[in-house]
Enzyme design. Structure first.
Site, PDB file in Angstrom:
ATOM      1  N   PHE A   1      29.144  45.495  39.596  1.00 33.16           N
ATOM      2  CA  PHE A   1      29.413  46.287  38.394  1.00 33.16           C
ATOM      3  C   PHE A   1      29.986  47.627  38.829  1.00 33.16           C
ATOM      4  CE2 PHE A   1      28.754  49.429  35.147  1.00 33.16           C
ATOM      5  CZ  PHE A   1      29.226  48.780  34.023  1.00 33.16           C
TER       6      PHE A   1
ATOM      7  N   ASP B   1      30.247  52.270  46.204  1.00 32.65           N
ATOM      8  CA  ASP B   1      30.020  52.743  44.833  1.00 32.65           C
ATOM      9  C   ASP B   1      28.563  53.183  44.732  1.00 32.65           C
ATOM     10  OD1 ASP B   1      29.486  53.134  42.181  1.00 32.65           O
ATOM     11  OD2 ASP B   1      30.574  51.368  41.475  1.00 32.65           O
TER      12      ASP B   1
ATOM     13  N   LYS C   1      27.251  59.540  37.270  1.00 30.81           N
ATOM     14  CA  LYS C   1      25.904  59.587  36.699  1.00 30.81           C
ATOM     15  C   LYS C   1      25.132  60.883  36.993  1.00 30.81           C
ATOM     16  CE  LYS C   1      25.526  54.891  35.372  1.00 30.81           C
ATOM     17  NZ  LYS C   1      25.977  53.654  36.007  1.00 30.81           N
TER      18      LYS C   1
HETATM   19  C1  LIG Z   1      27.351  53.060  35.683  1.00 34.43           C
HETATM   20  C2  LIG Z   1      28.130  52.575  36.830  1.00 34.43           C
HETATM   21  C3  LIG Z   1      29.540  52.684  36.866  1.00 34.43           C
HETATM   22  C4  LIG Z   1      30.350  53.173  35.693  1.00 34.43           C
HETATM   23  O1  LIG Z   1      30.068  54.472  35.306  1.00 34.43           O
HETATM   24  P1  LIG Z   1      30.542  54.959  33.842  1.00 34.43           P
HETATM   25  O2  LIG Z   1      30.228  56.423  33.847  1.00 34.43           O
HETATM   26  O3  LIG Z   1      29.743  54.185  32.848  1.00 34.43           O
HETATM   27  O4  LIG Z   1      31.999  54.675  33.742  1.00 34.43           O
HETATM   28  C5  LIG Z   1      30.188  52.270  38.013  1.00 34.43           C
HETATM   29  N1  LIG Z   1      29.511  51.756  39.059  1.00 34.43           N
HETATM   30  C6  LIG Z   1      28.170  51.635  39.056  1.00 34.43           C
HETATM   31  C7  LIG Z   1      27.485  51.079  40.267  1.00 34.43           C
HETATM   32  C8  LIG Z   1      27.438  52.011  37.938  1.00 34.43           C
HETATM   33  O5  LIG Z   1      26.121  51.839  37.921  1.00 34.43           O
END
Ligand SMILES: *Cc1c(COP(=O)(O)O)cnc(C)c1O
Length: 399
Positions: free
Chosen positions: A140, A225, A254
């Site tokens: 994700f 990520d 985040k």
């Molecule tokens: C939440 C998340 C994203 C996307 O972040 P947004 O601010 O919602 O675009 C990307 N990668 C990971 C691992 C995430 O948990």
């Protein structure tokens, strides 16, 4: 207005692209939130780890207030007196030479993909249009078209074609699968060091280091990520540090926004970041003075309050206590630091458990039907954690 009235408004006027737990939050502080009726809950989702510093941390709120009285937005057409200080602090915190600020996590991932494609042509000699990026199953990384083109989750992808090409997907947690997919056109590998949305899936020890080594061996960029796992959530500042598998690019988001606003970035060294030249990438709001002031305060809280150590210590207690709960429907308790999940047997409806937890005073959300993620703000105290564990114990033993 009552909770049910707010929910009705969301249902009527909001696109139905989410299925929230039926609870309305109208006040929050630290690791607690309240609904309009005054009922209090522990927040064990933390906005998917965007509230690591706790709701409305006083130091971050003060930074916002101060900045509101000075300047909030300049665009990158001009310099502002906060961005450089923010990026310096971010580089110090992460140990990288440069940072590129954006807003949302998906934008940070897009930025990393663009950096890698450009680096592939300009530094590795791959022909433009031939660049390949290796991603993994159950990933994700966000919701944009390019990002969902890496996904194999039908919810994220169905009927959104045509998809972006240039991605090769291999199984997660198998380093040899990555090496087998490498071609002369491979420019990057992108993974989450722990897969959050997939259900807090922790890869076997040694995986991250193996991926790092493969990338080094084949002159490929390792993109981590850390949007959900970063900023002390797993007990270290970043999850790759558990294996000393330093990536070439980190995607951040985040908790960088301190629970106040969307702030994201990538960090990398000159070798990668220098591929960006004026006009080749950008964002109107990226690096704005208000976000920069928030980012500075958000990072300071993580350091001052040693939230990595708190996450490490309390995470162990949390998993130990959850494993003691006798409930036949639980298959596994897993996680690192304060990013944890309880896996129920296949076909089990964890949604109903989340409703029962809500009624008992704790908010959490299921993922993939049978998994519940537990990720409280990192400012939670041991006393609060143990109180929350008792709520969970009561609900789980009654199943
Ligand atoms: C939440 C998340 C994203 C996307 O972040 P947004 O601010 O919602 O675009 C990307 N990668 C990971 C691992 C995430 O948990």
């Amino acid at each position: 207005m009552k909770s049910q009235d707010y929910i009705a408004l969301d249902e009527k006027y909001g696109a139905h692209n989410y299925h929230p737990l039926p609870v309305v939050i109208s006040w929050a502080e630290g690791c607690r939130v309240r609904d309009p009726e005054g009922k209090q809950y522990y927040d064990f989702l933390s906005a998917y780890s965007a509230v690591n510093q706790g709701h409305r941390h006083p130091a971050i709120i003060q930074a916002v207030k101060d900045q509101l009285d000075a300047v909030t937005l300049t665009s990158r057409a001009f310099h502002n007196d906060k961005m450089g200080l923010f990026l310096q602090k971010l580089c110090d915190f992460t140990g990288y030479e440069m940072a590129l600020p954006m807003n949302t996590g998906a934008e940070a991932v897009e930025t990393a993909l663009k950096a890698a494609r450009r680096w592939g042509v300009e530094k590795k000699g791959v022909q433009n249009g031939k660049q390949e990026i290796i991603c993994v199953e159950e990933n994700f990384h966000g919701r944009t078209i390019a990002v969902i083109s890496m996904s194999n989750d039908p919810d994220s992808t169905v009927n959104y074609g045509p998809y972006v090409t240039g991605f090769v997907r291999v199984p997660y947690a198998k380093a040899e699968a990555i090496e087998a997919a490498v071609t002369p056109n491979t420019v990057a590998v992108i993974i989450e060091p722990i897969q959050g949305e997939a259900g807090v899936y922790v890869p076997p020890v040694g995986y991250l280091k193996a991926v790092r080594d493969i990338c080094t061996k084949h002159k490929i960029l390792f993109i981590c990520d850390e949007i959900q796992t970063g900023f002390s959530r797993t007990g270290k500042r970043f999850a790759w540090q558990h294996e000393d598998a330093r990536p070439d690019i980190m995607c951040l988001g985040k908790a960088l926004g301190g629970g106040i606003m969307p702030i994201s970035a990538i960090v990398a060294d000159h070798e990668v970041m220098d591929v960006f030249t004026p006009g080749t990438h950008g964002s109107t709001f990226g690096g704005n003075p208000l976000a920069s002031a928030v980012g500075i305060a958000a990072l300071k809280v993580l350091v001052d309050e040693k939230l990595d150590e708190n996450a490490e210590r309390l995470g162990k207690i949390f998993r130990d206590e959850l494993r003691k709960i006798s409930c036949k429907k639980i298959v596994e308790v897993r996680g690192k630091g304060l990013l944890n999940a309880v896996v129920f047997e296949k076909g089990f409806e964890a949604w109903n458990v989340c409703i029962a937890l809500r009624d008992a005073g704790l908010l959490a959300k299921q993922t993939h039907g049978n998994i519940i993620r537990f990720a409280p703000p990192l400012v939670i105290t041991e006393k609060e954690l143990r109180e929350a564990i008792e709520i969970i114990r009561k609900v789980f033993t009654a199943l």
